[in-house]
Design an enzyme around this catalytic site. Structure first.
Site, mmCIF file in Angstrom:
data_model
loop_
_atom_site.group_PDB
_atom_site.id
_atom_site.type_symbol
_atom_site.label_atom_id
_atom_site.label_comp_id
_atom_site.label_asym_id
_atom_site.label_seq_id
_atom_site.Cartn_x
_atom_site.Cartn_y
_atom_site.Cartn_z
ATOM 1 N N GLU A 150 -10.857 -99.110 57.344
ATOM 2 C CA GLU A 150 -12.152 -99.288 58.017
ATOM 3 C C GLU A 150 -12.901 -97.963 58.168
ATOM 4 O OE1 GLU A 150 -11.182 -103.272 60.693
ATOM 5 O OE2 GLU A 150 -11.151 -101.320 61.678
ATOM 6 N N GLU A 308 -8.222 -108.706 56.648
ATOM 7 C CA GLU A 308 -7.846 -108.938 58.047
ATOM 8 C C GLU A 308 -8.689 -110.061 58.635
ATOM 9 O OE1 GLU A 308 -7.953 -105.643 60.726
ATOM 10 O OE2 GLU A 308 -7.043 -104.245 59.307
#
Length: 678
Positions: A150, A308
């Site tokens: 991320e 995710e």
């Protein structure tokens, strides 16, 4: 290089057994087998474990994790472990710590905590990536490489200032070009030496935070620079991996519609796209759908990985509601419907401590297999097993494109006037939602994408028009297609300088209008708008910005009904070219029913209204497999059954039930059907 497959949709998620006693791993793998979990994301935050000191590496724990995975027949998406700094690195090399927007050098802590311009960080990170790749490149469990995690955030330190100046020299060439691009004649800002340039922070060009800037040009370039600086860190690690592992695909996990980074600048450097889906709590189903399609569009329509998603609840918000029964399955199938070739969770087993100990997990702290969440995960695992490799590599045959542009997003929201209440995501989503609920398959593409495959191009809030885009949009209409854009489009060039032309600048010939003035009102002020004619009239309202349109060949399709511009066009349509093409312009922020009406009129011209458009809670999506198999996904987002009529002969791959054209077809509440069309 494409997303890796294992003969079915990879199913699993983030696995961090280094966080708990080794004995727990036996239970983990027993439960993984029970839930059909076959893919593990490993080592994302393992730097301090695998490199406990600057001159020491220890791969013992990671060796055991991968060996056990291979023994159990599972595959691993292996991270380099560089997503967060280890304490020793920050202590030994303080320049790896970021300086924030307000000029404060941070000390060690948190994550997303490294300076992308720090030589010490890049050297240590690439060294670790190379060591990991050298050790595990030939491992039988290895499926893909995962760099970082991320990526995001910005740094404003002296190292970044110097790197920014180098970036500016590369992109502008000389100071004269830079001064022209940034319009520095304003406020006596003309630069005469590169060293005079500082990053735009709270100490320089900003007030009240990063979105309030006196000079949009420098802020825009710093956003571009930050995107490239973080990309440089990714590429350095990828190069280190490639020295030892030339074939295994490499990715990093994006965050969908994430404002700070232009993912289109990253896309060419990923072997496959992947992302983490945590939609806002109040988001309609079309919000994650838009993000899925944006991620699919990064690699020219190639499938992506859902890296995710929460199996039950998050823990990062003030209030963290639980997903209701059936919502996890529906969200997972939605991802597959929009192009996901993998479905993974964060997290597989709940962390025992720190800020994510209450974040939902497939396996809770007690390690039980009789929880509702575990049963739902297991049921979905059986469905993916049943489906096999049928959807892998399948693409979406869209004839509608929606343009998504980070530069327009940034430029629109960092500019003063006409309204700071306008949000790029909201405008883009409104038009995407209207097209999706009308049953159109949509490709979400960058402004540089080829447009020949599309009959309809939606370009809401296309604030910045770069390069030959205007000409390529005209070409869509010239061959009979339709282009739609909205207020605040066609305003600025690539440096955020206003066009010396009538609004909407380069888009004016296609739209057939001129805009001289625009009004802005508070969010609670709504002006009525009438759309259509006596045979098909819709009364709606509009907010935020009201452009006053002078038709120059366009015909009004909707009109304002209030203020001094009552009776003037709010929506126009312009015939363009000899093949019946059209340019539609929406001069205000219509309420969703108004957007729906306009978009359906556009789609209907090209026979792109879907068969279930009268059922807005039923989402449809199409994928075509490499062997030509056509899959239609039906997703019922309503808490009550959806009663439909089959529009083609098909077999539901989840139930084996065959339906004939015109037969009744019922979807359960939050139900899913995966239809193989005949």
């Amino acid at each position: 290089m494409t997303a890796p497959g294992i003969g079915k949709i990879p199913y699993g998620g983030d696995y961090n057994p280094e966080q708990w006693p080794e004995a727990v791993r036996d239970d983990d793998h027993r439960l993984f087998t029970q839930a059909r979990i076959d893919t593990l994301t490993v080592g994302v935050f393992a730097w301090s474990l695998t490199q406990p000191a600057e001159d020491a590496y220890d791969f013992g724990v990671l060796d055991g994790i991968l060996e056990r995975a291979a023994a159990e027949g599972r595959r691993v998406c292996l991270a380099t472990g560089t997503a967060a700094l280890p304490p020793w690195l920050a202590r030994a090399h303080p320049d790896v710590n970021r300086t924030d927007f307000e000029g404060r050098r941070h000390r060690y802590g948190q994550r997303h905590n490294f300076c992308p311009s720090s030589p010490a960080y890049k050297s240590a990170a690439t060294a670790l990536a190379g060591r990991v790749a050298e050790r595990y490149a030939g491992h039988p469990a290895l499926l893909a490489w995962h760099i970082g995690n991320e990526y995001g955030g910005a740094c404003y330190c002296d190292l970044c200032a110097e790197a920014f100046r180098r970036w500016l020299r590369e992109h502008h060439g000389g100071l004269d070009a830079l001064n022209d691009a940034w319009y520095t004649a304003y406020w006596s800002h003309r630069y005469t030496d590169w060293d005079q340039i500082e990053p735009p922070s709270a100490l320089t060009e900003h007030w009240r935070g990063p979105d309030h800037t006196a000079f949009q040009g420098i802020t825009l370039d710093y956003l571009r620079f930050t995107t490239d600086a973080l990309l440089g860190c990714f590429l350095a690690e990828k190069e280190a991996i490639r020295e030892h592992s030339p074939e295994t695909p490499v990715t990093t996990n994006f965050m969908g519609m994430y404002r700070p980074l232009d993912y289109h600048r990253w896309a060419p450097h990923l072997d496959f796209a992947s992302w983490d889906n945590y939609p806002p709590l109040d988001a309609p189903p079309t919000w994650p759908a838009l993000a899925h399609d944006l991620m699919r569009g990064l690699k020219d329509g190639a499938p992506f990985w859902l890296m995710e998603q929460a199996p039950s609840t998050t823990a990062c918000r003030d209030v963290n509601p639980l997903q209701r029964p059936g919502e996890l399955r529906l969200a997972s199938w939605q991802a597959v419907a929009h192009g996901a070739d993998a479905v993974l969770y964060f997290q597989l087993r709940a962390s025992r401590g720190a800020c994510e100990k209450y974040f939902g997990a497939v396996i809770g702290h007690a390690g039980r297999d009789d929880t509702r969440v575990f049963r739902e995960v297991s049921h979905l695992g059986r469905e993916f097993e049943l489906l096999g490799d049928t959807p892998l590599g399948a693409r979406t045959p869209a004839r509608t494109a929606l343009l998504f542009d980070w530069d327009s997003w940034w430029a629109l929201e960092i500019s003063d006037g006409p309204s700071r209440l306008v949000r790029y995501q909201d405008q883009v989503h409104a038009y995407y939602r209207a097209a999706r609920e009308a049953g159109a398959d949509i490709d979400v593409v960058p402004v540089t994408a080829g447009l020949r495959a599309y009959d309809v191009v939606l370009a809401p809030a296309l604030h910045m028009v770069k390069g030959d885009l205007a000409g390529r949009l005209e070409a869509v209409a010239a061959r009979g297609g339709t282009v739609l854009t909205t207020f605040l489009s066609g305003r600025v060039d690539t440096h955020d300088r206003a066009f010396l032309a009538d609004v909407p600048g380069p888009l004016a010939p296609l739209m057939g209008i001129r805009v001289d003035e625009w009004d802005a009102r508070p969010a609670d002020t709504a002006h009525p708008v009438t759309l259509g004619d006596d045979k098909d009239v819709v009364h709606t309202d509009a907010r935020l910005v009201f452009e006053i349109v002078l038709p120059r060949g366009a015909e009004p399709v909707g009109t304002y009904q209030a203020d001094f511009y009552a009776g003037t066009p709010a929506v126009t349509r312009h015939r363009f070219g000899e093949r019946g093409g059209e340019g539609w312009y929406v001069a205000t922020a219509l309420a969703q029913p108004g957007v729906d009406w306009v978009v359906r009129r556009v789609l209907a011209r090209h026979d792109l209204i879907g068969p279930y458009a009268d059922h807005p809670a039923v989402e449809t999506a199409t994928r075509v497999a490499p062997d030509g198999t056509r899959l239609l996904f039906l997703l019922n987002h309503a808490p009550e059954p959806a009663r439909l009529t089959a529009h083609a002969t098909a077999t539901d791959l989840l139930t084996g039930k065959r339906s004939e054209r015109s037969e009744p077809l019922t979807l359960d509440p939050l139900g899913v059907a995966v239809l193989r069309l005949r």
